[in-house]
Design a protein around this motif. Structure first.
Motif, PDB file in Angstrom:
ATOM      1  N   GLU A  30       0.833  -1.201   0.000  1.00  0.00           N
ATOM      2  CA  GLU A  30       0.000   0.000   0.000  1.00  0.00           C
ATOM      3  C   GLU A  30       0.869   1.254   0.000  1.00  0.00           C
ATOM      4  O   GLU A  30       0.595   2.216  -0.733  1.00  0.00           O
ATOM      5  N   PHE A  31       1.929   1.268   0.799  1.00  0.00           N
ATOM      6  CA  PHE A  31       2.839   2.408   0.786  1.00  0.00           C
ATOM      7  C   PHE A  31       3.493   2.571  -0.584  1.00  0.00           C
ATOM      8  O   PHE A  31       3.598   3.686  -1.102  1.00  0.00           O
ATOM      9  N   ASP A  32       3.914   1.465  -1.190  1.00  0.00           N
ATOM     10  CA  ASP A  32       4.578   1.538  -2.487  1.00  0.00           C
ATOM     11  C   ASP A  32       3.619   2.067  -3.552  1.00  0.00           C
ATOM     12  O   ASP A  32       4.024   2.828  -4.434  1.00  0.00           O
ATOM     13  N   ARG A  33       2.344   1.698  -3.458  1.00  0.00           N
ATOM     14  CA  ARG A  33       1.359   2.201  -4.416  1.00  0.00           C
ATOM     15  C   ARG A  33       1.157   3.705  -4.276  1.00  0.00           C
ATOM     16  O   ARG A  33       1.104   4.441  -5.274  1.00  0.00           O
ATOM     17  N   LEU A  34       1.060   4.192  -3.052  1.00  0.00           N
ATOM     18  CA  LEU A  34       0.888   5.622  -2.824  1.00  0.00           C
ATOM     19  C   LEU A  34       2.152   6.409  -3.180  1.00  0.00           C
ATOM     20  O   LEU A  34       2.079   7.531  -3.683  1.00  0.00           O
ATOM     21  N   ARG A  35       3.309   5.817  -2.923  1.00  0.00           N
ATOM     22  CA  ARG A  35       4.574   6.501  -3.190  1.00  0.00           C
ATOM     23  C   ARG A  35       4.773   6.786  -4.666  1.00  0.00           C
ATOM     24  O   ARG A  35       5.294   7.852  -5.034  1.00  0.00           O
ATOM     25  N   THR A  36       4.367   5.871  -5.526  1.00  0.00           N
ATOM     26  CA  THR A  36       4.618   6.027  -6.957  1.00  0.00           C
ATOM     27  C   THR A  36       3.882   7.219  -7.560  1.00  0.00           C
ATOM     28  O   THR A  36       4.239   7.686  -8.639  1.00  0.00           O
ATOM     29  N   ASN A  37       2.844   7.726  -6.869  1.00  0.00           N
ATOM     30  CA  ASN A  37       2.087   8.869  -7.378  1.00  0.00           C
ATOM     31  C   ASN A  37       2.700  10.215  -7.001  1.00  0.00           C
ATOM     32  O   ASN A  37       2.184  11.263  -7.402  1.00  0.00           O
ATOM     33  N   LEU A  38       3.783  10.201  -6.229  1.00  0.00           N
ATOM     34  CA  LEU A  38       4.406  11.446  -5.781  1.00  0.00           C
ATOM     35  C   LEU A  38       5.314  12.020  -6.862  1.00  0.00           C
ATOM     36  O   LEU A  38       5.960  11.289  -7.613  1.00  0.00           O
ATOM     37  N   SER A  39       5.372  13.340  -6.923  1.00  0.00           N
ATOM     38  CA  SER A  39       6.319  14.009  -7.804  1.00  0.00           C
ATOM     39  C   SER A  39       7.663  14.130  -7.092  1.00  0.00           C
ATOM     40  O   SER A  39       7.785  13.850  -5.891  1.00  0.00           O
ATOM     41  N   ALA A  40       8.684  14.566  -7.835  1.00  0.00           N
ATOM     42  CA  ALA A  40      10.001  14.748  -7.221  1.00  0.00           C
ATOM     43  C   ALA A  40       9.946  15.789  -6.105  1.00  0.00           C
ATOM     44  O   ALA A  40      10.599  15.654  -5.069  1.00  0.00           O
ATOM     45  N   TRP A  41       9.155  16.858  -6.301  1.00  0.00           N
ATOM     46  CA  TRP A  41       9.019  17.891  -5.281  1.00  0.00           C
ATOM     47  C   TRP A  41       8.366  17.325  -4.023  1.00  0.00           C
ATOM     48  O   TRP A  41       8.758  17.665  -2.899  1.00  0.00           O
ATOM     49  N   ASP A  42       7.341  16.490  -4.193  1.00  0.00           N
ATOM     50  CA  ASP A  42       6.656  15.892  -3.045  1.00  0.00           C
ATOM     51  C   ASP A  42       7.596  14.996  -2.248  1.00  0.00           C
ATOM     52  O   ASP A  42       7.574  14.991  -1.010  1.00  0.00           O
ATOM     53  N   VAL A  43       8.425  14.243  -2.946  1.00  0.00           N
ATOM     54  CA  VAL A  43       9.372  13.350  -2.262  1.00  0.00           C
ATOM     55  C   VAL A  43      10.344  14.166  -1.408  1.00  0.00           C
ATOM     56  O   VAL A  43      10.630  13.811  -0.254  1.00  0.00           O
ATOM     57  N   ALA A  44      10.840  15.260  -1.951  1.00  0.00           N
ATOM     58  CA  ALA A  44      11.759  16.109  -1.190  1.00  0.00           C
ATOM     59  C   ALA A  44      11.067  16.711   0.033  1.00  0.00           C
ATOM     60  O   ALA A  44      11.656  16.801   1.112  1.00  0.00           O
ATOM     61  N   GLN A  45       9.812  17.108  -0.129  1.00  0.00           N
ATOM     62  CA  GLN A  45       9.068  17.713   0.971  1.00  0.00           C
ATOM     63  C   GLN A  45       8.739  16.694   2.068  1.00  0.00           C
ATOM     64  O   GLN A  45       8.698  17.034   3.253  1.00  0.00           O
ATOM     65  N   LEU A  46       8.524  15.443   1.678  1.00  0.00           N
ATOM     66  CA  LEU A  46       8.119  14.414   2.632  1.00  0.00           C
ATOM     67  C   LEU A  46       9.288  13.648   3.237  1.00  0.00           C
ATOM     68  O   LEU A  46       9.078  12.807   4.119  1.00  0.00           O
ATOM     69  N   ASP A  47      10.502  13.898   2.792  1.00  0.00           N
ATOM     70  CA  ASP A  47      11.640  13.101   3.257  1.00  0.00           C
ATOM     71  C   ASP A  47      11.795  13.166   4.773  1.00  0.00           C
ATOM     72  O   ASP A  47      11.901  12.131   5.450  1.00  0.00           O
ATOM     73  N   GLN A  48      11.807  14.349   5.343  1.00  0.00           N
ATOM     74  CA  GLN A  48      11.960  14.476   6.791  1.00  0.00           C
ATOM     75  C   GLN A  48      10.767  13.923   7.566  1.00  0.00           C
ATOM     76  O   GLN A  48      10.961  13.181   8.544  1.00  0.00           O
ATOM     77  N   PRO A  49       9.507  14.239   7.191  1.00  0.00           N
ATOM     78  CA  PRO A  49       8.378  13.604   7.895  1.00  0.00           C
ATOM     79  C   PRO A  49       8.390  12.083   7.809  1.00  0.00           C
ATOM     80  O   PRO A  49       8.009  11.398   8.777  1.00  0.00           O
ATOM     81  N   LEU A  50       8.824  11.522   6.680  1.00  0.00           N
ATOM     82  CA  LEU A  50       8.901  10.069   6.566  1.00  0.00           C
ATOM     83  C   LEU A  50       9.915   9.492   7.549  1.00  0.00           C
ATOM     84  O   LEU A  50       9.679   8.437   8.157  1.00  0.00           O
ATOM     85  N   ARG A  51      11.026  10.163   7.732  1.00  0.00           N
ATOM     86  CA  ARG A  51      12.023   9.681   8.691  1.00  0.00           C
ATOM     87  C   ARG A  51      11.450   9.654  10.104  1.00  0.00           C
ATOM     88  O   ARG A  51      11.724   8.726  10.873  1.00  0.00           O
ATOM     89  N   ARG A  52      10.663  10.675  10.444  1.00  0.00           N
ATOM     90  CA  ARG A  52      10.060  10.699  11.779  1.00  0.00           C
ATOM     91  C   ARG A  52       9.074   9.555  11.958  1.00  0.00           C
ATOM     92  O   ARG A  52       9.054   8.907  13.014  1.00  0.00           O
TER      93      ARG A  52
END
Length: 344
Positions: A30-52
């Motif tokens: 489920e995480f992998d399915r949701l992740r594939t819809n993210l843009s490069a900008w979204d990935v950069a923005q979510l990197d720190q919250p994902l680590r938490r």
């Protein structure tokens, strides 16, 4: 934060818990399915919250719960996560954002991205604060970049130029690796011609530092979908020089009161443009749908005169934009001593 991003964060925490406890593999899917819809900008923005979120899941799954009885819901870790990373690509994609540097390093070694979000995550790890993670990510990047196509690079062009060139750890190496790709110029051309969202003007100006894009300027001035790209290309052609932001510096407003402001410092280089090309771009700029581009044509007439461009002068003098008409009024007053032109 949008619902989509919050869903990704919740799915990441559930997936990390499932990996630590070796249960519910559907959570990782489920995480992998949701992740594939993210843009490069979204990935950069979510990197720190994902680590938490992954860290929170890790703290719940401690190694010796008997000695950590004060932690609620504490359960022992049942698997070696580094082994799971090597077995599953979705797990490797998840732990590319792990709080533990050893896990990020292992994920960077094993992960083979096949989508924009995965490639952006790999680029982020190339600027990681842990040296071993950077080395592993850069090694993987050099291995994979030659296999990427122009279409795959297109999604990373804006992200690369606007963000990676400013990274202090591995940004220069990453930018060089991507820009040395045989399809980089094709991807850059596609973005400049067809993209309308994002820092388009900044993208073009940064790439005008070199001579690689000079041949594209006439096409960009006329055919680019972004008005900002057309404006920068038109300005470069009509002025015969390319300008880009070199740095910022302080400028005093009032030294007595200690007031100052930051101003941009520009650098420039000469761009050789044929007169016929310049005249064609001027005529196209006068008919452009954007008042910003038409104003550039008016500024050119102010500098060069109106005698050789009567049709363009008449068109701009009756423009629907107040800003363009104001510049043309000044143009008329400036050159009226050379030749009187009556505006219908």
């Amino acid at each position: 934060m949008t619902c989509q991003k919050e869903s990704v964060l919740a799915a990441a925490e559930a997936a990390a818990w499932a990996v630590y406890q070796s249960e519910d593999p559907s959570a990782v899917s489920e995480f992998d399915r949701l992740r594939t819809n993210l843009s490069a900008w979204d990935v950069a923005q979510l990197d720190q919250p994902l680590r938490r979120r992954i860290r929170d899941a890790s703290y719940k799954a401690v190694r010796t719960p008997a000695k950590r009885s004060w932690l609620p819901f504490a359960q022992p870790r049942k698997v070696d996560v580094r082994v799971e990373i090597g077995k599953s690509q979705p797990v490797a994609a998840l732990f590319m954002h792990a709080h533990d540097g050893y896990l990020r390093e292992e994920a960077a070694k094993c992960f083979v991205p096949v989508d924009t979000a995965g490639r952006a995550a790999l680029l982020l790890r190339c600027n990681d604060w842990v040296e071993n993670v950077r080395v592993a990510a850069l090694s993987k990047l050099r291995e994979l970049v030659p296999e990427w196509t122009a279409e795959e690079l297109t999604d990373l062009v804006l992200f690369t130029v606007d963000r990676i060139n400013e990274w202090q750890r591995g940004g220069t190496v990453v930018a060089a690796a991507l820009q040395d790709h045989r399809e980089w110029q094709s991807a850059l051309r596609l973005v400049l011609l067809h993209e309308t969202n994002g820092p388009m003007a900044r993208l073009l100006r940064k790439n005008l530092r070199t001579l690689d894009l000079d041949y594209l300027l006439p096409d960009l001035a006329v055919e680019a979908r972004s008005a900002f790209v057309r404006a920068v290309a038109t300005e470069t052609i009509l002025e015969g020089c390319a300008r880009w932001h070199a740095a910022t510096e302080w400028q005093w407003v009032d030294k007595v009161y200690g007031l100052r402001r930051r101003v941009q410092k520009w650098d420039k280089r000469t761009v050789p443009i044929a007169t016929t090309v310049q005249n064609e771009v001027l005529a196209a700029a006068a008919r452009d749908t954007s008042a910003v581009v038409r104003k550039l044509a008016a500024e050119h007439l102010i500098r060069e005169g109106i005698e050789a461009h009567q049709a363009t002068y008449q068109l701009l003098a009756n423009d629907t934009s107040n800003r363009v008409r104001d510049r043309m009024d000044f143009c008329t007053r400036k050159w009226s001593g050379l030749k009187t032109v009556k505006v219908k």
